[in-house]
Design a protein around this motif. Structure first.
Motif, PDB file in Angstrom:
ATOM      1  N   GLU A 174       0.830  -1.202   0.000  1.00  0.00           N
ATOM      2  CA  GLU A 174       0.000   0.000   0.000  1.00  0.00           C
ATOM      3  C   GLU A 174       0.862   1.248   0.000  1.00  0.00           C
ATOM      4  O   GLU A 174       0.592   2.196  -0.724  1.00  0.00           O
ATOM      5  CB  GLU A 174      -0.891   0.021   1.238  1.00  0.00           C
ATOM      6  N   ILE A 213       2.188   1.818  -3.448  1.00  0.00           N
ATOM      7  CA  ILE A 213       1.160   2.168  -4.426  1.00  0.00           C
ATOM      8  C   ILE A 213       0.629   3.570  -4.155  1.00  0.00           C
ATOM      9  O   ILE A 213       0.371   4.340  -5.076  1.00  0.00           O
ATOM     10  CB  ILE A 213       0.055   1.098  -4.415  1.00  0.00           C
ATOM     11  N   ALA A 214       0.508   3.933  -2.864  1.00  0.00           N
ATOM     12  CA  ALA A 214       0.033   5.270  -2.533  1.00  0.00           C
ATOM     13  C   ALA A 214       1.013   6.345  -2.981  1.00  0.00           C
ATOM     14  O   ALA A 214       0.654   7.499  -3.128  1.00  0.00           O
ATOM     15  CB  ALA A 214      -0.209   5.383  -1.032  1.00  0.00           C
ATOM     16  N   LEU A 215       2.281   5.954  -3.181  1.00  0.00           N
ATOM     17  CA  LEU A 215       3.265   6.925  -3.672  1.00  0.00           C
ATOM     18  C   LEU A 215       3.263   6.985  -5.189  1.00  0.00           C
ATOM     19  O   LEU A 215       4.090   7.651  -5.795  1.00  0.00           O
ATOM     20  CB  LEU A 215       4.662   6.547  -3.191  1.00  0.00           C
ATOM     21  N   GLY A 216       2.355   6.228  -5.811  1.00  0.00           N
ATOM     22  CA  GLY A 216       2.283   6.264  -7.262  1.00  0.00           C
ATOM     23  C   GLY A 216       3.105   5.189  -7.945  1.00  0.00           C
ATOM     24  O   GLY A 216       3.379   5.278  -9.131  1.00  0.00           O
ATOM     25  N   ARG A 262     -10.039   6.228   1.026  1.00  0.00           N
ATOM     26  CA  ARG A 262      -9.390   5.440  -0.009  1.00  0.00           C
ATOM     27  C   ARG A 262     -10.046   5.605  -1.381  1.00  0.00           C
ATOM     28  O   ARG A 262      -9.449   5.262  -2.404  1.00  0.00           O
ATOM     29  CB  ARG A 262      -9.377   3.959   0.379  1.00  0.00           C
ATOM     30  N   ASN A 313      -8.100   8.486  -3.602  1.00  0.00           N
ATOM     31  CA  ASN A 313      -6.920   8.282  -4.450  1.00  0.00           C
ATOM     32  C   ASN A 313      -6.958   6.910  -5.116  1.00  0.00           C
ATOM     33  O   ASN A 313      -5.954   6.371  -5.500  1.00  0.00           O
ATOM     34  CB  ASN A 313      -5.623   8.481  -3.662  1.00  0.00           C
ATOM     35  N   ARG A 362      -2.193   9.109  -7.829  1.00  0.00           N
ATOM     36  CA  ARG A 362      -1.725   8.797  -6.480  1.00  0.00           C
ATOM     37  C   ARG A 362      -0.486   9.602  -6.125  1.00  0.00           C
ATOM     38  O   ARG A 362      -0.184   9.804  -4.951  1.00  0.00           O
ATOM     39  CB  ARG A 362      -1.439   7.291  -6.363  1.00  0.00           C
ATOM     40  N   MET A 375      -0.900   9.580   0.573  1.00  0.00           N
ATOM     41  CA  MET A 375      -1.644   8.967   1.665  1.00  0.00           C
ATOM     42  C   MET A 375      -0.702   8.530   2.776  1.00  0.00           C
ATOM     43  O   MET A 375       0.356   7.977   2.521  1.00  0.00           O
ATOM     44  CB  MET A 375      -2.410   7.762   1.131  1.00  0.00           C
ATOM     45  N   PHE A 394      -0.747   6.234   6.299  1.00  0.00           N
ATOM     46  CA  PHE A 394      -1.606   5.167   6.814  1.00  0.00           C
ATOM     47  C   PHE A 394      -1.680   5.161   8.329  1.00  0.00           C
ATOM     48  O   PHE A 394      -0.887   5.773   9.034  1.00  0.00           O
ATOM     49  CB  PHE A 394      -1.116   3.814   6.315  1.00  0.00           C
ATOM     50  N   THR A 401       5.802  10.679   1.685  1.00  0.00           N
ATOM     51  CA  THR A 401       4.682  11.156   0.875  1.00  0.00           C
ATOM     52  C   THR A 401       4.999  12.532   0.287  1.00  0.00           C
ATOM     53  O   THR A 401       4.717  12.799  -0.875  1.00  0.00           O
ATOM     54  CB  THR A 401       3.424  11.233   1.757  1.00  0.00           C
TER      55      THR A 401
END
Lengths: 283, 296, 254
Positions: free
Chosen positions: A166, A169-172, C51, C54, C87, C92, C94, C164
């Motif tokens: 995750e 993936i959240a960082l692209g 969620r 993104n 994204r 994001m 967590f 991030t």
């Protein structure tokens, strides 16, 4: 009072069974080591096989044959098994195709080795004209090993925390980037451990070799994948059942001991990989 | 095409590549089915299905009038499966209970890898031990000329199946939530009452599945039976008779046949029967395992 | 408040997990350079909502999204959206700190690297800048090669924030970022969010109402997947319009 006596008796039975199982399994080792150790010397391990007088020669060609076989099986089963596990654990959703793949894997794991032998004979020896060769035997044993590699690799992938995926993936990251940079490095030691144990089991298989065809005697060692080959388990089988030299059984035990040691060494190596990995990781 | 969408295309291509490896497993399974069926079913051009499945005599090389009945071979397989499981299931399940419930953490940590190691011992090695140790022992006890018979083979096959049964049962028992045990013990139950009343019922379908997987291994085991079961084609009447299960028949005769002739095809038919048997057994154990998950 | 100030908004957003209808017709605006907090009892769909913003739901089997999420005037669920680019733009953080098992440096450089930055100087600059913005630089400047797994929980979470920031997002989603942290670390993260507000649009999911009240400009209250009430934080906490909101913030829900 009655309950207490019952408790003691039953728990005693369980203890006894546990110890008995262990005893049986340990005694197997003793029964192989005891007669086997007598025939093992340097010439036995490094000498060429002499079929006329089995006491003169060694089992070097069989050791090399089994070693080559292990490499062949690894080449054909480990990449496929790991890729399949990656698909199942990282990409797949619960579709009909995935359920079919899982069903196929579970059933392949239960197919008797002799049936793999028949399959390998029909497909690789006859249909593809590989003959009774290292290549045909490797492919046959690889088909049998793939489900083991898949199961072990999936286990390793499941041990990787979801946060690693995750987070990436959240960082692209694309899915593949996340797998390559974050999932695989963490899962690889577990995959290697499982694969080594699978290979060790494959190298001890005899029944498929009877059908696909190992040979009991050859000059020198194989130098092409299309060559015939000797193999330790097949050698044990022939010496134990089809050789009339008075010392044949002792030499069978010697060969068996070498085979068991080889397999245990591989299992030990696998355990060391796993241990080192567990010591280092911090999640 | 810009760089971003190229990454996307690449990602999809890679996903497809991994999926292809998964599909390969289905292809192998179907391949086994097709090749065995294709070659095996040709045998029935000349052998009647009735003779094959219900004939008691298997003698493909008899001069003039070969016999193709697999009943004695199937009986041999069943003999060995039943006797070996009668030995392996109680011993295996009891050992699993010992490891999971009674043994100290230290003993457990020693036993588990030890059993894993034993599972890796090749069956040909067990067959050798059967020849060297177990067969003479059985011969002496029952006063037989040699100990190569169904009982000896069953003892050794049971040892083969033991690690499978122990480790799967142990996993199932260890997975039972601690709260079950605590609840039972807190009610004043003894450990045995807890095992009998709570642990075994909760683990039962898992133990059945473990036994089925053990059965699958036992039915398909070749080397041990080939080496110590005696290999007689006669119809067995006692557990001290020599037997010749399906697996060893294939292993013995495949080297003697002319490729592509009737005997060759008949051996593939035999392999096909074995494949279907283990397939059914595995499917059944699968159903038990999923059923257990459903119950949880 | 003018329309141009809306950075990201949802229009009739619905999310289903198989048969479960997790988010029901939620329409919500999140404003530029402000903190919007989403509150509600456990299982009300807060994290699911986050969620959806993104498209992290894409990786969950069985999840289905209907309705629109509009980022800078474009629906991110329309065909042809580059999810990877999305994204990058909508970062994001967590609930549980999830640093990768790599060094501090490699964690922060991970995003820039996968987006094609190779130059060491450029990476060094990004890493330093991100760590400074995440208020972690002073603590790790001497040990960038140390494994991120050796940091404390609070440091790990700030590292995840730095990671991030390194991909230069415009919106940052926080999914209960302090629930696994001690009060001191929590205070540090909250200070950090306040300072980040000047450059980013922040959406935070929290079960801690004091936290929502302390840091956010707007608050949305979700219950059973429905948006019950949305407004300025002060107004929501002082004069809630809905009975359910009042019940929740006065502690009648779990």
């Amino acid at each position: 009072m009655n309950d207490k006596i019952k408790e003691r008796i039953y728990l005693g039975i369980f203890r006894l069974c546990g110890i008995l199982s262990l005893l049986i399994l340990v005694s197997i080792l003793i029964f192989v080591i005891e007669p086997g150790i007598k025939v093992i010397d340097l010439n036995f391990i490094l000498g060429m096989w002499q079929t006329q007088d089995i006491t003169k020669g060694g089992i070097f060609p069989a050791i090399v044959g089994t070693f080559y076989l292990g490499i062949g099986v690894a080449v054909f089963s480990v990449p496929v098994g790991i890729c399949c596990a990656i698909y199942l654990n990282e990409y797949a959703r619960n579709t009909g195709l995935v359920r079919m793949i899982r069903l196929a894997i579970r059933n392949l794991a239960g197919v008797p080795s002799i049936v793999y032998g028949l399959f390998g004979f029909a497909v690789f020896v006859q249909f593809l004209h590989f003959g009774t060769s290292l290549l045909a035997a490797s492919l046959t044993l690889a088909a049998m090993t793939i489900p083991w590699v898949i199961t072990a690799s999936e286990e390793a992938l499941k041990g990787v925390p979801d946060g690693f995926r995750e987070g990436a993936i959240a960082l692209g990251a694309t899915r593949w980037q996340a797998i390559r940079t974050n999932v695989l490095p963490s899962a690889l030691p577990g995959m290697i451990t499982g694969s080594i144990i699978g290979l060790a089991r494959a190298m001890g298989e005899t029944a498929p070799l009877i059908i696909v065809g190992a040979t009991f005697y050859m000059r020198g060692i194989p130098d092409s994948p299309f060559d015939k080959f000797m193999a330790l388990p097949y050698h044990v089988f022939i010496l134990a059942t089809q050789h009339n030299h008075p010392l044949a059984e002792q030499y069978a035990a010697g060969t068996a001991l070498v085979l068991v040691l080889l397999i245990f060494l591989m299992a030990l190596a696998a355990m060391i990989v796993r241990y080192n990995f567990r010591r280092k990781r911090r999640w | 095409m810009n760089k971003r969408s190229w990454e996307g295309v690449k990602d999809r291509f890679i996903a497809f590549f991994f999926a292809a490896n998964g599909i390969l497993t289905i292809i192998i399974l179907i391949g086994i089915f097709i090749f065995l069926a294709y070659i095996g079913l040709q045998a029935f051009h000349e052998i009647s299905i009735r003779e094959f499945f219900f004939g008691k005599e298997w003698n493909p090389t008899a001069y003039g009038e070969p016999k193709w009945g697999i009943l004695s071979l199937v009986t041999g397989t069943i003999y060995i499966a039943v006797i070996s499981l009668l030995i392996a299931i109680p011993l295996g399940v009891a050992s699993a209970i010992y490891i999971a419930e009674l043994a100290s953490p230290f003993i457990r940590e020693v036993l588990k890898p030890a059993i894993e190691m034993i599972a890796a011992i090749p069956s040909v090695v067990l067959g050798l031990i059967g020849l060297l140790i177990v067969a003479p022992f059985v011969a002496e006890i029952f006063n037989l000329p040699n100990g190569l018979n169904a009982l000896t083979a069953s003892i050794l096959v049971a040892i083969m199946a033991l690690p499978t049964i122990i480790s799967i049962s142990e996993d199932v028992i260890s997975a039972i939530p601690e709260s079950y045990r605590e609840a039972s013990l807190a009610l004043g139950a003894t450990r045995w009452q807890t095992i009998k009343g709570v642990i075994l019922p909760a683990a039962s379908s898992g133990i059945v599945a473990a036994s089925m997987l053990g059965l699958g291994r036992v039915v398909g085991e070749t080397m041990v039976v080939l080496m110590v079961a005696g290999n007689s084609r006669a119809f067995p009447t006692s557990i001290l008779d020599p037997v010749r299960p399906i697996t060893s028949t294939i292993a013995i005769e495949i080297k003697e046949v002319v490729q592509g002739d009737l005997h060759f095809q008949a051996l593939f038919a035999l392999g096909f029967v074995l494949f279907l048997m283990t397939f059914a057994i595995n499917l059944a154990s699968d159903i038990f395992l999923t059923w257990r998950q459903g119950v949880r | 408040m003018t329309r141009e100030d809306v950075k990201i908004s949802t229009r009739n957003l619905n999310v289903y997990f198989g048969d479960l209808h997790a988010i029901k017709n939620v329409s919500l605006q999140m404003y530029n350079r402000s903190i919007t907090s989403i509150i509600g009892p456990s299982g009300c769909g807060k994290s699911t909502f986050l969620r959806a913003l993104n498209r992290m739901l894409d990786i969950i089997p069985h999840a289905r999204v209907a309705g629109e999420v509009i980022l800078d005037g474009r629906n991110i669920y329309e065909n042809g959206t580059d999810v990877v680019e999305l994204r990058r733009k909508v970062g994001m953080v967590f609930q549980k700190p999830n640093p990768f098992p790599k060094s501090v440096y490699d964690n922060v450089a991970y995003g820039p690297r996968i987006h094609g930055i190779r130059s060491r100087d450029e990476l060094d600059a990004i890493v330093e800048d991100s760590l400074k913005k995440a208020a972690l630089w002073d603590e790790v400047a001497d040990s960038l090669d140390k494994s991120a797994m050796e940091l404390s929980g609070g440091q790990q979470q700030r590292l995840c924030i730095a990671r991030t920031l390194a991909v230069k997002p415009e919106v940052i989603l926080f999914d209960e970022p302090c629930s696994a942290l001690d009060p001191i670390s929590t205070a540090k993260i909250e200070d950090l969010m306040r300072s980040l507000k000047n450059d980013y649009t922040i959406v935070i999911v929290t079960h801690n109402m004091q936290q929502a009240a302390r840091i956010s400009d707007y608050t949305a209250f979700l219950l059973m997947g429905e948006l019950i009430e949305f407004g300025k934080t002060a107004r929501i906490f002082e004069r809630p319009c809905e009975k359910a909101t009042e019940d929740y913030i006065t502690g009648r829900f779990g």
